[in-house]
Design an enzyme around this catalytic site. Structure first.
Site, short mmCIF file in Angstrom:
data_model
loop_
_atom_site.label_atom_id
_atom_site.label_comp_id
_atom_site.label_asym_id
_atom_site.label_seq_id
_atom_site.Cartn_x
_atom_site.Cartn_y
_atom_site.Cartn_z
N GLU A 134 34.77 38.27 -18.17
CA GLU A 134 33.91 38.27 -16.98
C GLU A 134 34.78 38.71 -15.80
O GLU A 134 35.22 37.91 -14.98
CB GLU A 134 33.30 36.90 -16.73
CG GLU A 134 32.22 36.94 -15.65
CD GLU A 134 31.69 35.58 -15.28
OE1 GLU A 134 30.73 35.52 -14.51
OE2 GLU A 134 32.24 34.56 -15.73
N ALA A 169 32.92 32.76 -7.72
CA ALA A 169 34.18 32.03 -7.88
C ALA A 169 35.29 32.88 -8.46
O ALA A 169 36.27 32.36 -9.00
CB ALA A 169 33.95 30.80 -8.75
N HIS A 198 27.73 40.05 -11.49
CA HIS A 198 28.49 40.00 -10.24
C HIS A 198 28.40 41.35 -9.54
O HIS A 198 29.40 42.04 -9.31
CB HIS A 198 29.93 39.59 -10.51
CG HIS A 198 30.06 38.14 -10.81
ND1 HIS A 198 30.05 37.17 -9.85
CD2 HIS A 198 30.17 37.48 -12.00
CE1 HIS A 198 30.17 35.97 -10.41
NE2 HIS A 198 30.23 36.14 -11.72
N HIS A 206 21.83 25.99 -10.67
CA HIS A 206 21.94 27.44 -10.43
C HIS A 206 20.57 28.09 -10.28
O HIS A 206 20.43 29.07 -9.53
CB HIS A 206 22.69 28.11 -11.59
CG HIS A 206 24.16 27.96 -11.55
ND1 HIS A 206 24.80 26.80 -11.91
CD2 HIS A 206 25.15 28.83 -11.18
CE1 HIS A 206 26.11 26.95 -11.77
NE2 HIS A 206 26.34 28.17 -11.32
N ASP A 266 28.05 28.71 -18.78
CA ASP A 266 28.98 29.13 -17.72
C ASP A 266 29.89 27.95 -17.35
O ASP A 266 30.31 27.81 -16.21
CB ASP A 266 28.23 29.65 -16.49
CG ASP A 266 29.11 30.40 -15.52
OD1 ASP A 266 30.13 30.97 -15.97
OD2 ASP A 266 28.81 30.42 -14.31
N ALA A 305 30.86 27.29 -8.55
CA ALA A 305 31.98 27.80 -9.33
C ALA A 305 31.76 27.44 -10.79
O ALA A 305 32.36 26.49 -11.31
CB ALA A 305 33.29 27.24 -8.81
N GLY A 306 30.89 28.16 -11.46
CA GLY A 306 30.55 27.82 -12.83
C GLY A 306 29.72 26.54 -12.86
O GLY A 306 29.07 26.17 -11.87
#
Length: 380
Positions: free
Chosen positions: A128, A139, A194, A250, A273, A308-309
């Site tokens: 990723e 992140a 992203h 999320h 994730d 962040a995840g």
């Protein structure tokens, strides 16, 4: 390995639910599945599921660690610890996802993980980054992001020696479309994520073979009614399978439901994730050199930055899809097991409860919490 007979259960099979049903396991594989009274096998160890669900082992194609350990570790024991933490929650097959770092550092990490792929601990590696958009870095450290030049792509593929199964790329970057073609030609899944792309940037990447949307909605230009961007373009393209982080943080349950129902069982995949904090509790953690604070199970960049995840495990994602988003158990099985296994080319090996498949099974109680996990015929 002794035979195992799991009886008196609601068994989620490709043809529907057997209630009551039974599963016979021999030599690490499912040898028979049926409804009603189980076969009389004195040589099989019995497990009375007591009416609970038996579903296929979960397949997570996007996970960064767990149990306090990250897949970026150069210590194989730490990687094994992270896998074990998720296996106890029902994930029997997974990719190890690496976050953006300088290419030489990624090469080191890939070299460690490829040996664990060869050992069968993990099903492959997901990169990723670092070929991501700084505008939607989340992140990921923006200082190490870069366009996917041919030299870097080839260097990473060479380091993987076939272990790299997926690479996420922002399609608007210079060299993105040739990189997608190079990955696909090498048998690697090219994913879009992203990204700050417009629809006109996304379509050429999909035409070139990109077939996965990395955590749809998150780390992407938002959907707009006059510019569908990556979200609308990827969700509406029948060639693309969409990842959804179903922690209900999320994504809102309505968004999950809309996306999953539009994509359907053939294109929807649940992912975690998860970072090293999964199954490890609140505290301060590191992801790709960035400090992450986990509070009430929600990880964010230190100082109140972006998510962040997650600390999600696949059993929780499964429950959330059913109880939180209103989808059925068989839809959840498809998203958590069957479709991700197919995506990895393992659709004839795992992800289904059927004769000849690996005995990767999860027993769920009435609330869909795991009561037992079987991996390749052995109870975890």
């Amino acid at each position: 390995m002794a035979a195992q007979l799991i009886a008196r259960a609601r068994v989620a099979t490709p043809d529907g639910v057997l209630d009551p049903g039974w599963v016979l396991v021999e030599d690490g594989a499912i040898s028979a599945v049926g409804a009603g009274d189980p076969p009389d096998r004195a040589d099989a160890r019995p497990t009375d599921a007591g009416g609970a669900w038996v579903v296929p082992g979960f397949v997570d194609i996007h996970c960064h660690g767990g149990g306090g350990a990250a897949f970026t570790s150069l210590d194989p024991a730490q990687v094994r610890h992270a896998v074990d933490a998720h296996r106890r929650h029902g994930t029997t097959t997974m990719l190890a996802s690496l976050v953006s770092r300088p290419v030489p550092e990624l090469v080191e990490q890939v070299a460690v993980l490829r040996e664990l792929v060869a050992d069968g601990l993990i099903a492959g590696i997901h990169l990723e980054g670092p070929f991501l958009s700084a505008a939607r870095c989340g992140a990921h450290d923006p200082a190490v992001l870069r366009p996917p030049d041919a030299t870097s792509v080839d260097l990473l593929l060479s380091a993987g020696k076939g272990a790299i199964r997926m690479v996420t790329i922002a399609p608007e970057l210079d060299g993105a479309v040739p990189a997608v073609k190079r990955l696909v030609d090498a048998g690697v899944l090219a994913a879009v994520g992203h990204t700050d792309a417009l629809a006109e940037d996304v379509i050429p990447a999909v035409d070139a073979g990109a077939s996965v949307a990395t955590h749809l909605f998150n780390g992407m230009r938002p959907l707009h009614h006059r510019e569908p961007g990556p979200i609308g373009t990827l969700l509406d393209d029948e060639r693309v399978t969409v990842e959804l982080i179903c922690d209900l943080v999320h994504l809102h349950p309505t968004v999950v439901r809309l996306a999953a129902r539009h994509a359907g069982a053939g294109r929807t995949v649940l992912i975690t994730d998860a970072i090293s904090a999964a199954a490890a509790g609140d505290g301060v953690y590191d992801i790709g050199g960035l400090e992450v604070t986990v509070t009430d199970g929600i990880p964010t960049l230190a100082g109140g930055g972006s998510l962040a995840g997650s600390t999600l495990t696949m059993d929780a994602a499964f429950r959330n899809l059913v109880h939180g988003c209103g989808l059925g158990v068989l839809e959840a099985v498809a998203a958590a097991s069957t479709r991700p296994a197919e995506l990895l080319g393992l659709g004839t090996v795992t992800g289904r409860i059927a004769a000849g498949y690996a005995a990767d099974l999860v027993l769920l109680d009435e609330t869909l919490h795991p009561s037992a996990v079987m991996h390749r015929g052995a109870w975890v």
